[in-house]
Write an enzyme that holds these catalytic residues in place. Structure first.
Site, PDB file in Angstrom:
ATOM      1  N   ILE A  27       0.833  -1.201   0.000  1.00  0.00           N
ATOM      2  CA  ILE A  27       0.000   0.000   0.000  1.00  0.00           C
ATOM      3  C   ILE A  27       0.870   1.253   0.000  1.00  0.00           C
ATOM      4  CG2 ILE A  27      -1.716   1.316   1.303  1.00  0.00           C
ATOM      5  CD1 ILE A  27      -2.900  -1.350   2.232  1.00  0.00           C
ATOM      6  N   ASP A  46      11.015   3.300   5.837  1.00  0.00           N
ATOM      7  CA  ASP A  46      10.818   1.850   5.762  1.00  0.00           C
ATOM      8  C   ASP A  46      12.075   1.149   6.269  1.00  0.00           C
ATOM      9  OD1 ASP A  46      10.131  -0.903   4.768  1.00  0.00           O
ATOM     10  OD2 ASP A  46       8.534   0.214   3.764  1.00  0.00           O
ATOM     11  N   TYR A 165      -2.886  -9.097  16.242  1.00  0.00           N
ATOM     12  CA  TYR A 165      -2.932  -8.085  15.186  1.00  0.00           C
ATOM     13  C   TYR A 165      -4.200  -7.239  15.304  1.00  0.00           C
ATOM     14  CZ  TYR A 165      -3.540  -5.960  10.619  1.00  0.00           C
ATOM     15  OH  TYR A 165      -3.760  -5.049   9.607  1.00  0.00           O
TER      16      TYR A 165
END
Length: 341
Positions: A27, A46, A165
């Protein structure tokens, strides 16, 4: 849609600086491409634990060298407050996509999930506050609905999380609401349902179902279906996720810091999905003869059915899904097969 287009035109004429975490991910790389095509300046973060250099190279090839020069990469971890500070410094908006986005992985390693998904998000919220960022738009998940029986899923009606999660994303939403109350830091969450499209990783134990099945079908291997295959999901093409992020970022001041569903509002079973992908691969590779799916026991932590109610995001942000799931699957198949993947 006309007003949204006017906002995008204005944005292109008056470029801004954006912070973007998880920039090398599925994404995140699409958001990077979208922003660069709008002539924006992007600072991306990142650590390449799940993001891939290939994704950034693909974006570079798509946007061209002139626009690519508007991008600055910070190789770092959202668990590092200094990396988050550098990402947010001078940013008009921050789009937070960095996360360990896997239910099975979170069950195997709940501590790491908590550290990255919750601790990393709090680092971004506080860095954004200190940098004077106007709004953080962050990735939440349909996993926050847990065992809630309501269909379709309505934002206010939550169940008990079924995985670390799902719990981590629910905690993110709570932190966002608290930081708005305490520090007036605006933050809008986007509860992604099952996003798919080009650049989604088909490899590894935690790969998403669509790219993994495309790869297996192309290679003549059996796809694995957990349970009876009637488990259903609301599959959302990546283009709709781009629209949702931009609409949230461009929403007027005073838009509430809350989370919205991002999906199509349609349910597709795994059996239906497998049939569409199998027929699509066979049509593109004549004579292949895809094998039947392999069926195994249901997977721990999985929700049986998941479909989104879109009324809130439509009313507040003006979101409207474009195209169809079938069209998105065709485009995705064409991309993967063109890559030889």
């Amino acid at each position: 849609m006309a007003l949204f287009k006017e906002q995008l035109d204005h944005l292109r004429q008056a470029p801004r600086r954006w912070g973007l975490t998880g920039v090398a991910g599925f994404i995140g790389s699409h958001l990077l491409q979208t922003l660069l095509e709008l002539d924006q300046e992007v600072v991306g973060l990142d650590d390449f634990s799940t993001g891939r250099a290939f994704n950034l190279a693909d974006v570079r090839g798509q946007v061209g060298e002139e626009r690519w020069r508007r991008f600055t990469l910070i190789e770092g971890d959202v668990r590092d407050p200094e990396a988050c500070r550098r990402t947010c410094e001078g940013a008009w908006r921050v789009l937070h996509q960095a996360a360990l986005a896997s239910v099975p992985r979170s069950i195997e390693n709940p501590l790491l999930t908590q550290q990255v998904n919750v601790g990393g998000f709090l680092n971004i919220l506080l860095a954004a506050r200190d940098a004077g960022v106007g709004r953080v738009v962050y990735a939440s998940s349909s996993a926050v609905y847990g065992d809630g029986p309501t269909q379709p899923k309505v934002e206010a009606d939550l169940g008990i999380p079924l995985s670390p999660y799902g719990l981590s994303k629910l905690m993110d939403e709570q932190w966002a609401a608290l930081c708005d109350r305490l520090y007036s830091q605006s933050a809008i969450g986007l509860r992604y349902f099952n996003v798919f499209g080009p650049r989604q990783d088909p490899e590894g134990a935690y790969a998403a179902v669509i790219p993994r099945w495309i790869e297996q079908l192309r290679a003549g291997r059996a796809c694995t279906i957990f349970g009876d295959g009637e488990t259903s999901r609301d599959f959302c093409y990546i283009g709709d996720v781009m629209q949702a992020n931009l609409r949230a970022a461009l929403a007027p001041p005073g838009t509430p810091s809350r989370a919205f569903n991002v999906a199509r509002g349609e349910a597709t079973s795994l059996n239906q999905l497998h049939q569409v992908l199998r027929e699509g691969v066979e049509a593109r590779i004549p004579g292949l003869g895809c094998v039947e799916a392999r069926r195994v026991a249901p997977r721990a932590g999985d929700i049986r059915h998941s479909r989104a109610d879109l009324r809130q995001i439509q009313e507040v942000l003006g979101f409207a899904p474009e195209g169809t799931v079938a069209q998105g699957l065709r485009d995705t198949l064409d991309w993967y097969l063109a890559q030889g993947r």
